[in-house]
Design a protein around this motif. Structure first.
Motif, PDB file in Angstrom:
ATOM      1  N   VAL A  65       4.998  -4.367  -2.020  1.00 49.11           N
ATOM      2  CA  VAL A  65       3.929  -3.626  -2.680  1.00 49.11           C
ATOM      3  C   VAL A  65       4.492  -2.415  -3.412  1.00 49.11           C
ATOM      4  O   VAL A  65       5.330  -1.688  -2.880  1.00 49.11           O
ATOM      5  N   ILE A  66       4.000  -2.215  -4.606  1.00 48.10           N
ATOM      6  CA  ILE A  66       4.277  -0.992  -5.352  1.00 48.10           C
ATOM      7  C   ILE A  66       2.943  -0.259  -5.492  1.00 48.10           C
ATOM      8  O   ILE A  66       1.950  -0.860  -5.913  1.00 48.10           O
ATOM      9  N   VAL A  67       2.919   0.994  -5.104  1.00 46.91           N
ATOM     10  CA  VAL A  67       1.665   1.745  -5.123  1.00 46.91           C
ATOM     11  C   VAL A  67       1.790   2.932  -6.076  1.00 46.91           C
ATOM     12  O   VAL A  67       2.677   3.764  -5.917  1.00 46.91           O
ATOM     13  N   GLY A  68       0.898   2.982  -7.041  1.00 46.28           N
ATOM     14  CA  GLY A  68       0.887   4.107  -7.964  1.00 46.28           C
ATOM     15  C   GLY A  68      -0.187   5.104  -7.574  1.00 46.28           C
ATOM     16  O   GLY A  68      -1.328   4.727  -7.330  1.00 46.28           O
ATOM     17  N   ASP A  85       7.260  -4.364   2.724  1.00 44.15           N
ATOM     18  CA  ASP A  85       8.018  -3.413   1.925  1.00 44.15           C
ATOM     19  C   ASP A  85       7.066  -2.701   0.979  1.00 44.15           C
ATOM     20  O   ASP A  85       6.382  -3.354   0.200  1.00 44.15           O
ATOM     21  N   ALA A  86       6.986  -1.372   1.033  1.00 44.08           N
ATOM     22  CA  ALA A  86       6.108  -0.669   0.100  1.00 44.08           C
ATOM     23  C   ALA A  86       6.884   0.446  -0.601  1.00 44.08           C
ATOM     24  O   ALA A  86       7.642   1.168   0.033  1.00 44.08           O
ATOM     25  N   VAL A  87       6.701   0.540  -1.888  1.00 35.36           N
ATOM     26  CA  VAL A  87       7.342   1.589  -2.672  1.00 35.36           C
ATOM     27  C   VAL A  87       6.265   2.406  -3.355  1.00 35.36           C
ATOM     28  O   VAL A  87       5.367   1.852  -3.988  1.00 35.36           O
ATOM     29  N   VAL A 102       7.394   0.370 -13.083  1.00 35.75           N
ATOM     30  CA  VAL A 102       7.428  -0.816 -12.227  1.00 35.75           C
ATOM     31  C   VAL A 102       8.847  -1.366 -12.140  1.00 35.75           C
ATOM     32  O   VAL A 102       9.326  -1.735 -11.064  1.00 35.75           O
ATOM     33  N   ALA A 103       9.547  -1.374 -13.282  1.00 39.22           N
ATOM     34  CA  ALA A 103      10.935  -1.860 -13.288  1.00 39.22           C
ATOM     35  C   ALA A 103      11.782  -1.033 -12.332  1.00 39.22           C
ATOM     36  O   ALA A 103      12.567  -1.575 -11.549  1.00 39.22           O
ATOM     37  N   ILE A 109      12.944  -2.923  -4.072  1.00 36.27           N
ATOM     38  CA  ILE A 109      12.370  -4.026  -3.293  1.00 36.27           C
ATOM     39  C   ILE A 109      13.285  -5.238  -3.397  1.00 36.27           C
ATOM     40  O   ILE A 109      13.794  -5.539  -4.477  1.00 36.27           O
ATOM     41  N   ASP A 110      13.499  -5.929  -2.291  1.00 39.96           N
ATOM     42  CA  ASP A 110      14.331  -7.124  -2.303  1.00 39.96           C
ATOM     43  C   ASP A 110      13.502  -8.300  -2.811  1.00 39.96           C
ATOM     44  O   ASP A 110      12.826  -8.993  -2.048  1.00 39.96           O
TER      45      ASP A 110
END
Ligand code: MG
Ligand code: ZN
Length: 221
Positions: A65-68, A85-87, A102-103, A109-110
């Motif tokens: 997960v990517i959280v903005g 996994d959260a970024v 996002v890039a 993240i793997d």
């Protein structure tokens, strides 16, 4: 009179965003990562919806997960409790995510290890609609507290949606939610979208969303 320089700068930025989004998309495709961009107004329950989705699909596929957020990493912390996994991207005032953010976040993240990448966008119904992140699917949340005419007020966002989720059904009666008129507005503005009516809090309606997700992922990969 408008300033042409402003226009050129915006086009250049948008063009660059689309290039990076295309690179993201290629990477996700190559590594068979199904990606979704989740957008809504602040307070529609994105994080709760995603937390439940992650917990309930944990045994089916592995996710990142990517959280903005404009500030704080509360949401990423909350989502990490689902065991993924959260970024966190803290945008420092920016009201949307762009493809470059996002890039950069995906480097942490793997991607080889995951089947699904969820991107929780900044709570905002305006500009996230204009920034391609390289995602495969766009999900827009609308909670019953927001009023039935949200799709009419923010058509740009609903027009790019593959999925519209009506959330917080458990309190629909209490807030006098007019279901038929909300659904009609969604269908008028976003005839392409698949609609789900759920309560992320109680879990009502979530199973059809999971079934849809599994089907989409099997179709794609
Ligand atoms: Mg959130
Ligand atoms: Zn913005």
């Amino acid at each position: 009179m408008s300033d042409p320089r402003t226009i050129f700068i915006e086009e250049a930025v948008q063009g660059r965003n689309d290039e990076i989004a295309a690179t993201n998309r290629q990477l996700f495709n190559r590594l068979r990562v199904f990606s979704m961009n989740v957008m809504s107004a602040p307070g529609s329950g994105k994080t709760e919806f995603l937390a439940r989705t992650l917990t309930d699909t944990f045994d089916k596929f592995s996710s990142g997960v990517i959280v903005g957020d404009i500030a704080t990493d509360n949401d990423a912390r909350r989502l990490m409790r689902s065991g993924v996994d959260a970024v966190q991207i803290t945008t420092n005032g920016y009201c949307h995510l762009d493809a470059e953010m996002v890039a950069r976040a995906t480097e942490a993240i793997d991607l080889d290890r995951i089947d699904m990448l969820i991107i929780e966008n900044v709570g905002n119904m305006v500009c996230p609609a204009s920034f391609d992140l390289g995602e495969r699917m766009r999900v827009v949340l609308l909670s019953v507290t927001e009023g039935e005419d949200k799709p009419l007020k923010y058509p740009t966002l609903f027009k790019v949606a593959d999925v519209v989720v009506v959330n917080k059904l458990d309190i629909a009666d209490a807030v006098g939610f007019k279901r038929e008129s909300a659904l009609e507005n969604i269908r008028t503005i976003a005839p392409q979208a698949t609609i789900f009516e759920v309560s992320a809090r109680t879990g009502a309606g979530m199973q059809s969303w999971y079934d849809f997700l599994c089907e989409r992922m099997e179709l794609e990969y």
